[in-house]
Design a protein around this motif. Sequence first.
Motif, PDB file in Angstrom:
ATOM      1  N   MET A  14      46.588  26.591  36.048  1.00  0.00           N
ATOM      2  CA  MET A  14      47.265  27.643  35.279  1.00  0.00           C
ATOM      3  C   MET A  14      48.771  27.512  35.461  1.00  0.00           C
ATOM      4  O   MET A  14      49.261  27.355  36.579  1.00  0.00           O
ATOM      5  CB  MET A  14      46.792  29.029  35.733  1.00  0.00           C
ATOM      6  N   ARG A  15      49.493  27.598  34.376  1.00  0.00           N
ATOM      7  CA  ARG A  15      50.953  27.533  34.420  1.00  0.00           C
ATOM      8  C   ARG A  15      51.498  28.942  34.632  1.00  0.00           C
ATOM      9  O   ARG A  15      51.207  29.855  33.841  1.00  0.00           O
ATOM     10  CB  ARG A  15      51.485  26.940  33.121  1.00  0.00           C
ATOM     11  N   VAL A  16      52.284  29.134  35.701  1.00  0.00           N
ATOM     12  CA  VAL A  16      52.758  30.474  36.034  1.00  0.00           C
ATOM     13  C   VAL A  16      54.272  30.484  36.203  1.00  0.00           C
ATOM     14  O   VAL A  16      54.892  29.472  36.536  1.00  0.00           O
ATOM     15  CB  VAL A  16      52.093  31.016  37.325  1.00  0.00           C
ATOM     16  N   VAL A  17      54.840  31.651  35.960  1.00  0.00           N
ATOM     17  CA  VAL A  17      56.215  31.958  36.336  1.00  0.00           C
ATOM     18  C   VAL A  17      56.128  33.103  37.335  1.00  0.00           C
ATOM     19  O   VAL A  17      55.633  34.181  37.000  1.00  0.00           O
ATOM     20  CB  VAL A  17      57.067  32.343  35.119  1.00  0.00           C
ATOM     21  N   PHE A  18      56.584  32.851  38.556  1.00  0.00           N
ATOM     22  CA  PHE A  18      56.457  33.823  39.643  1.00  0.00           C
ATOM     23  C   PHE A  18      57.684  34.724  39.685  1.00  0.00           C
ATOM     24  O   PHE A  18      58.818  34.247  39.598  1.00  0.00           O
ATOM     25  CB  PHE A  18      56.310  33.095  40.979  1.00  0.00           C
ATOM     26  N   ALA A  19      57.462  36.032  39.861  1.00  0.00           N
ATOM     27  CA  ALA A  19      58.559  36.994  39.983  1.00  0.00           C
ATOM     28  C   ALA A  19      58.478  37.695  41.326  1.00  0.00           C
ATOM     29  O   ALA A  19      57.442  38.268  41.678  1.00  0.00           O
ATOM     30  CB  ALA A  19      58.508  38.017  38.848  1.00  0.00           C
ATOM     31  N   CYS A  75      50.439  33.018  32.845  1.00  0.00           N
ATOM     32  CA  CYS A  75      50.413  34.271  33.604  1.00  0.00           C
ATOM     33  C   CYS A  75      51.698  34.371  34.424  1.00  0.00           C
ATOM     34  O   CYS A  75      52.290  33.344  34.788  1.00  0.00           O
ATOM     35  CB  CYS A  75      49.197  34.275  34.538  1.00  0.00           C
ATOM     36  N   CYS A  76      52.116  35.590  34.712  1.00  0.00           N
ATOM     37  CA  CYS A  76      53.286  35.812  35.560  1.00  0.00           C
ATOM     38  C   CYS A  76      52.890  36.680  36.752  1.00  0.00           C
ATOM     39  O   CYS A  76      52.804  37.912  36.631  1.00  0.00           O
ATOM     40  CB  CYS A  76      54.411  36.479  34.782  1.00  0.00           C
ATOM     41  N   PRO A  77      52.609  36.077  37.901  1.00  0.00           N
ATOM     42  CA  PRO A  77      52.334  36.869  39.101  1.00  0.00           C
ATOM     43  C   PRO A  77      53.619  37.499  39.639  1.00  0.00           C
ATOM     44  O   PRO A  77      54.684  36.891  39.601  1.00  0.00           O
ATOM     45  CB  PRO A  77      51.767  35.838  40.086  1.00  0.00           C
ATOM     46  N   VAL A  78      53.494  38.716  40.142  1.00  0.00           N
ATOM     47  CA  VAL A  78      54.651  39.497  40.578  1.00  0.00           C
ATOM     48  C   VAL A  78      54.395  40.059  41.974  1.00  0.00           C
ATOM     49  O   VAL A  78      53.338  40.647  42.218  1.00  0.00           O
ATOM     50  CB  VAL A  78      54.922  40.675  39.622  1.00  0.00           C
ATOM     51  N   VAL A  79      55.385  39.919  42.864  1.00  0.00           N
ATOM     52  CA  VAL A  79      55.328  40.545  44.183  1.00  0.00           C
ATOM     53  C   VAL A  79      56.715  41.096  44.506  1.00  0.00           C
ATOM     54  O   VAL A  79      57.653  40.324  44.734  1.00  0.00           O
ATOM     55  CB  VAL A  79      54.902  39.552  45.286  1.00  0.00           C
ATOM     56  N   ALA A  80      56.843  42.404  44.495  1.00  0.00           N
ATOM     57  CA  ALA A  80      58.095  43.058  44.901  1.00  0.00           C
ATOM     58  C   ALA A  80      59.300  42.468  44.188  1.00  0.00           C
ATOM     59  O   ALA A  80      60.308  42.150  44.815  1.00  0.00           O
ATOM     60  CB  ALA A  80      58.272  42.955  46.423  1.00  0.00           C
ATOM     61  N   GLY A 140      40.269  33.488  39.413  1.00  0.00           N
ATOM     62  CA  GLY A 140      39.231  34.178  38.648  1.00  0.00           C
ATOM     63  C   GLY A 140      39.618  34.415  37.205  1.00  0.00           C
ATOM     64  O   GLY A 140      38.773  34.331  36.294  1.00  0.00           O
ATOM     65  N   ILE A 141      40.889  34.715  36.978  1.00  0.00           N
ATOM     66  CA  ILE A 141      41.359  34.896  35.602  1.00  0.00           C
ATOM     67  C   ILE A 141      41.248  33.586  34.838  1.00  0.00           C
ATOM     68  O   ILE A 141      40.796  33.547  33.685  1.00  0.00           O
ATOM     69  CB  ILE A 141      42.807  35.413  35.604  1.00  0.00           C
ATOM     70  N   GLU A 142      41.656  32.496  35.471  1.00  0.00           N
ATOM     71  CA  GLU A 142      41.595  31.187  34.808  1.00  0.00           C
ATOM     72  C   GLU A 142      40.159  30.787  34.496  1.00  0.00           C
ATOM     73  O   GLU A 142      39.861  30.242  33.425  1.00  0.00           O
ATOM     74  CB  GLU A 142      42.254  30.128  35.693  1.00  0.00           C
ATOM     75  N   ARG A 164      45.540  24.427  41.812  1.00  0.00           N
ATOM     76  CA  ARG A 164      45.121  24.904  40.498  1.00  0.00           C
ATOM     77  C   ARG A 164      46.244  25.524  39.688  1.00  0.00           C
ATOM     78  O   ARG A 164      46.067  25.802  38.502  1.00  0.00           O
ATOM     79  CB  ARG A 164      43.985  25.913  40.652  1.00  0.00           C
ATOM     80  N   HIS A 165      47.382  25.770  40.320  1.00  0.00           N
ATOM     81  CA  HIS A 165      48.429  26.510  39.644  1.00  0.00           C
ATOM     82  C   HIS A 165      49.763  25.787  39.717  1.00  0.00           C
ATOM     83  O   HIS A 165      50.144  25.266  40.765  1.00  0.00           O
ATOM     84  CB  HIS A 165      48.549  27.922  40.235  1.00  0.00           C
TER      85      HIS A 165
END
Length: 308
Positions: free
Chosen positions: A1-6, A82-87, A183-185, A24-25
């Motif tokens: 999965m291609r992600v942009v992390f924030a 997807c864009c995963p976000v943590v704080a 799981g989303i992927e 996987r990412h």
Amino acid sequence: MRVVFAGTPAPAVPALRALLDSPRHDVAAVVTRPDAPAGRGRKLVRSPVGALADEQGIEVLTPARASDPDFLARLAELEPDCCPVVAYGALLRENALAVPRHGWINLHFSLLPAWRGAAPVQAAIRHGDEITGATTFRIVPELDAGPVFGVVTEEIGGADTAGTLLERLSVSGSALLVATLDGIEDGTLHAEEQSSEHVSYAPKVTVEDAKVDFTAPAQAVDRMIRSVSPDPGAWAWLGQDRLKIGPVTVSDDTGLSPGELAVQRRRVLVGTATTAVQLGEVQARGKKLMAATDWARGAHIEQGTRLQ
């Protein structure tokens, strides 16, 4: 999965590391808050997340607002799944939320719907919760109200500070975040709507919020101080100066009025509404952090002196 992390602060770093280590990412870019002045020289410093991205040769985006047209255009060019976000620390509007096809997935350090908001770990400790955890959910315009993918739980120990608890949650939460994206992927994980019951909020904790109220019971004083340690740090007035106060120990001693100091050979006690608490480390103005007994000897605390 291609992600942009924030993400921005140190507690977000384990999640970014976990995604970088996941086969996987693919982390195409990182979004973080703009460089901010720090230290005595007030030089601009990269956020902890941004610094790790620089180290790994990953593109870093630092929009002043997530609604900036240039940022949105670049985000669209990156085509994240997807864009995963943590704080991350900034509001995400619908024009940003619509870019990734799987949305923005937030790792939040509470068991939602409990403690929505900026300071969930601090709130859990201050209110005497025995169990907390972390939650992954899809971000929607309403604050921390999106559908939930998964949770992990964590016991709150009697000596836990916001710092120690957040450190553990940042590690266990990073594994949860990676598993959520897996799981989303795969299409095997589906979000469920949050309950509308038992919703609570945890607003940002300010320096003024960290002032100790010694008219509260000893257990409440203990929890409050731990909830703001190490940041922004508990404090009380000693005359005209602020005294920074580290975690305390609840004692069985009675006879001291709220805020009244009692300096003994091996300990320094402060009265509360119930029993006294024993000071651990303190920091007076212009001094280094030190044991309360060393501070009290050097400060020549007189009988009847109070912290307010």
